[in-house]
Motif scaffolding. Structure first.
Motif, mmCIF file in Angstrom:
data_model
loop_
_atom_site.group_PDB
_atom_site.id
_atom_site.type_symbol
_atom_site.label_atom_id
_atom_site.label_comp_id
_atom_site.label_asym_id
_atom_site.label_seq_id
_atom_site.Cartn_x
_atom_site.Cartn_y
_atom_site.Cartn_z
ATOM 1 N N LEU A 281 6.964 -4.392 16.532
ATOM 2 C CA LEU A 281 6.591 -3.020 16.197
ATOM 3 C C LEU A 281 5.199 -2.774 16.764
ATOM 4 O O LEU A 281 4.286 -3.575 16.563
ATOM 5 N N ASN B 86 0.465 5.060 1.520
ATOM 6 C CA ASN B 86 -0.439 5.902 2.299
ATOM 7 C C ASN B 86 -0.438 7.320 1.709
ATOM 8 O O ASN B 86 0.618 7.925 1.532
ATOM 9 N N GLU C 169 -0.609 9.931 8.618
ATOM 10 C CA GLU C 169 0.579 9.172 9.014
ATOM 11 C C GLU C 169 0.740 9.210 10.523
ATOM 12 O O GLU C 169 0.599 10.276 11.137
ATOM 13 N N GLY D 188 -0.102 0.207 14.047
ATOM 14 C CA GLY D 188 -1.557 0.345 14.020
ATOM 15 C C GLY D 188 -2.124 -0.650 13.030
ATOM 16 O O GLY D 188 -1.467 -1.633 12.674
ATOM 17 N N GLY D 189 -3.318 -0.368 12.532
ATOM 18 C CA GLY D 189 -3.984 -1.362 11.683
ATOM 19 C C GLY D 189 -4.114 -0.959 10.224
ATOM 20 O O GLY D 189 -4.817 -1.624 9.464
ATOM 21 N N LYS E 194 10.991 -2.239 9.380
ATOM 22 C CA LYS E 194 10.095 -2.283 10.539
ATOM 23 C C LYS E 194 10.642 -3.122 11.682
ATOM 24 O O LYS E 194 10.332 -2.886 12.832
ATOM 25 N N ASP F 221 -2.884 5.949 12.868
ATOM 26 C CA ASP F 221 -3.678 4.720 13.063
ATOM 27 C C ASP F 221 -3.548 4.167 14.479
ATOM 28 O O ASP F 221 -4.539 3.818 15.119
ATOM 29 N N TYR F 222 -2.313 4.155 15.018
ATOM 30 C CA TYR F 222 -2.166 3.583 16.366
ATOM 31 C C TYR F 222 -2.676 4.551 17.433
ATOM 32 O O TYR F 222 -2.695 4.221 18.612
ATOM 33 N N ARG G 164 0.847 -1.197 0.000
ATOM 34 C CA ARG G 164 0.000 0.000 0.000
ATOM 35 C C ARG G 164 0.880 1.243 0.000
ATOM 36 O O ARG G 164 2.042 1.208 0.426
ATOM 37 N N ASP H 180 -2.013 -0.989 7.542
ATOM 38 C CA ASP H 180 -1.419 -1.733 6.436
ATOM 39 C C ASP H 180 -2.222 -2.982 6.096
ATOM 40 O O ASP H 180 -2.494 -3.268 4.926
ATOM 41 N N TYR I 90 10.119 4.237 15.947
ATOM 42 C CA TYR I 90 8.662 4.175 15.768
ATOM 43 C C TYR I 90 7.981 3.943 17.121
ATOM 44 O O TYR I 90 7.052 4.658 17.502
ATOM 45 N N GLY J 27 4.292 6.203 4.803
ATOM 46 C CA GLY J 27 4.682 5.124 5.712
ATOM 47 C C GLY J 27 5.293 5.719 6.970
ATOM 48 O O GLY J 27 5.129 6.909 7.269
ATOM 49 N N ALA J 28 6.052 4.904 7.655
ATOM 50 C CA ALA J 28 6.553 5.341 8.962
ATOM 51 C C ALA J 28 7.591 6.445 8.867
ATOM 52 O O ALA J 28 7.787 7.212 9.802
HETATM 53 C C1 GLA Z 1 3.885 1.719 9.652
HETATM 54 C C2 GLA Z 1 2.873 0.978 10.502
HETATM 55 C C3 GLA Z 1 1.477 1.534 10.284
HETATM 56 C C4 GLA Z 1 1.460 3.061 10.458
HETATM 57 C C5 GLA Z 1 2.577 3.718 9.659
HETATM 58 C C6 GLA Z 1 2.700 5.186 9.941
HETATM 59 O O1 GLA Z 1 3.643 1.465 8.306
HETATM 60 O O2 GLA Z 1 2.876 -0.402 10.166
HETATM 61 O O3 GLA Z 1 0.572 0.914 11.155
HETATM 62 O O4 GLA Z 1 1.528 3.411 11.804
HETATM 63 O O5 GLA Z 1 3.817 3.125 9.907
HETATM 64 O O6 GLA Z 1 1.550 5.870 9.554
#
Ligand code: GLA
Length: 433
Positions: free
Chosen positions: A181, A12, A16, A184-185, A231, A19-20, A10, A187, A239, A371-372
């Motif tokens: 890691l 994003n 950013e 969040g949810g 990650k 999600d968590y 994916r 991805d 992170y 992404g992160a």
């Molecule tokens: C990583 C994590 C995601 C999200 C992004 C930052 O990809 O797996 O859950 O927190 O970083 O947005």
């Protein structure tokens, strides 16, 4: 019989590190995926190999507790999926054996790891006859049946009960924490719910996915900073540190606001402390919230906090902009997101900043890290005529001095919003797709 589990990466677009914190995101599934070609194994064992560089052959037993391999080993993502399913009570009596391939760039902020987790879960479920509701095994089309719907409760299951895509996304987000890691949810949900031509607004607690059509004539360019962001290795601690700071900020505000009748009264719930980021921004007055919290939070925490709540607001505005085909407005929000990630959240790098600058100077409507952060990729939004000049400018100005060749298709490419993860029979001609 041989099967193919296909799970996209994916990119994003905005939202950013929200999600968590329980705030929404707006990614899209890529037209690049991780694939596991597999057959049902003779017994509860997983045995996988790969022709891809750095991915050595491994095997493990499907028996709890599943032991982790060394930190950073790719099998941990497959182990994570198996562990998550077993812990959830899915009896995995049959394993899989096969080969992993794919074209999602690795350690690039494009979720190759979650795609591997999801592909592994789909393969294991298929091997054990557990149906994934909404899976398009024969057509492979977008998971269009997954419009916004409430998340079913995760409850211990009977052996043959089907599992929904939302349930599986929630389960795999938890499962992936196996690698350490505190993600969040986003991805896993994006991977399972991808829809051709659509971005995905994803809300959390409970998980909901709402496709938003990308207006005609707009393109997304993904450009690697050439710095790996793994990650499970270097990026992990930075992170997790951010995630911890966000929790800390919430805890401080929760205790201060609980004693501040004027704040809690404003929220129509006198005496009840806001316990989530969603509570805090529920009234839409993010500026007022920042005014009130500036002197309560220590400066570093305040900056992290400011990123999260303003990014939450930007996602809401970006969704509206996309629905109204105001893609210049969307692009402006991407730029503000990048600035906030750079200045307040401190997850950008000089390479990512440079890609953003070059893309904008070449005419992109917006650009930001995706992404992160800590390396990985940036994404730029361009109208169709501008895409070529933006890619040329990046080739010349960013990649030129760093590579002695033009960027590869791994390093820079135009991304297309694509369908979600699925399992198919692999045809005997060898193609399968
Ligand atoms: C990583 C994590 C995601 C999200 C992004 C930052 O990809 O797996 O859950 O927190 O970083 O947005």
């Amino acid at each position: 019989m041989n099967w193919l589990a296909i799970a996209p990466g994916r990119v994003n677009l905005i939202g950013e590190h929200t999600d968590y914190n329980g705030l929404p995101v707006l990614p899209m599934a890529l037209d690049r995926d991780v694939r596991i070609e597999f057959a049902v194994a003779d017994g509860p064992v997983v045995r996988l190999d790969s022709p891809l560089a750095r991915l050595d052959t491994f095997a493990f037993q499907l028996k709890r507790p599943i032991e982790a391999a060394d930190q950073g080993h790719w099998s941990n993502y497959v182990r994570a999926a198996a562990n998550g399913l077993l812990e959830h009570g899915v009896p995995l009596k049959q394993g899989i054996e096969g080969t992993v391939t794919g074209d999602v760039p690795i350690a690039s902020g494009l979720s190759s790891s979650s795609a591997l987790v999801v592909a592994s879960a789909l393969a294991l479920l298929k091997a054990n006859g557990v149906e994934v509701a909404g899976a398009s095994e024969t057509t492979g089309g977008p998971a269009s049946s997954t419009r916004a719907q409430p998340e079913p409760a995760l409850s211990p299951r009977s052996p043959v009960a089907p599992i929904s895509r939302l349930e599986l996304a929630t389960l795999m987000a938890r499962a992936e924490r196996f690698v350490g890691l505190e993600g969040g949810g986003m991805d896993q949900a994006a991977c399972l719910h991808g829809a051709e031509g659509h971005a995905l607004r994803i809300d959390f607690e409970p998980l909901r996915v709402t496709p938003v059509a990308v207006p005609e004539g707009w393109r997304w360019v993904v450009a690697s900073s050439l710095v790996r962001a793994e990650k499970s290795r270097g990026a992990r601690d930075a992170y997790n540190e951010r995630a911890g700071q966000c929790r800390e900020a919430l805890a401080v505000l929760g205790s201060v606001f609980a004693n501040d009748a004027s704040v809690t009264a404003e929220r129509d719930r006198p005496g009840v402390a806001p316990v989530s980021y969603r509570d805090l921004i529920a009234d839409g007055d993010v500026d007022g919230l920042l005014e009130r919290t500036r002197r309560i939070l220590p400066p570093a925490l305040f900056r992290r906090f400011r990123h999260v709540v303003t990014e939450g607001r930007r996602v809401a505005l970006a969704e509206v902009a996309m629905r109204e085909a105001d893609m210049r407005g969307f692009g402006d929000l991407m730029v503000r997101s990048h600035e906030s990630l750079r200045d307040d959240y401190a997850v950008s790098t000089s390479e990512l900043d440079e890609i953003v600058t070059v893309a904008l100077e070449a005419g992109a409507a917006g650009a930001r890290l995706t992404g992160a952060g800590f390396g990985g990729c940036a994404v730029a939004l361009c109208d169709a005529p501008t895409m070529g000049p933006v890619m040329d400018a990046l080739s010349e100005r960013f990649y030129g001095p760093r590579l002695s060749r033009p960027p590869s298709r791994e390093e820079m490419f135009a991304a297309k919003p694509s369908g979600g993860a699925r399992v198919r029979i692999r045809d005997s001609s060898g193609g399968g797709l």
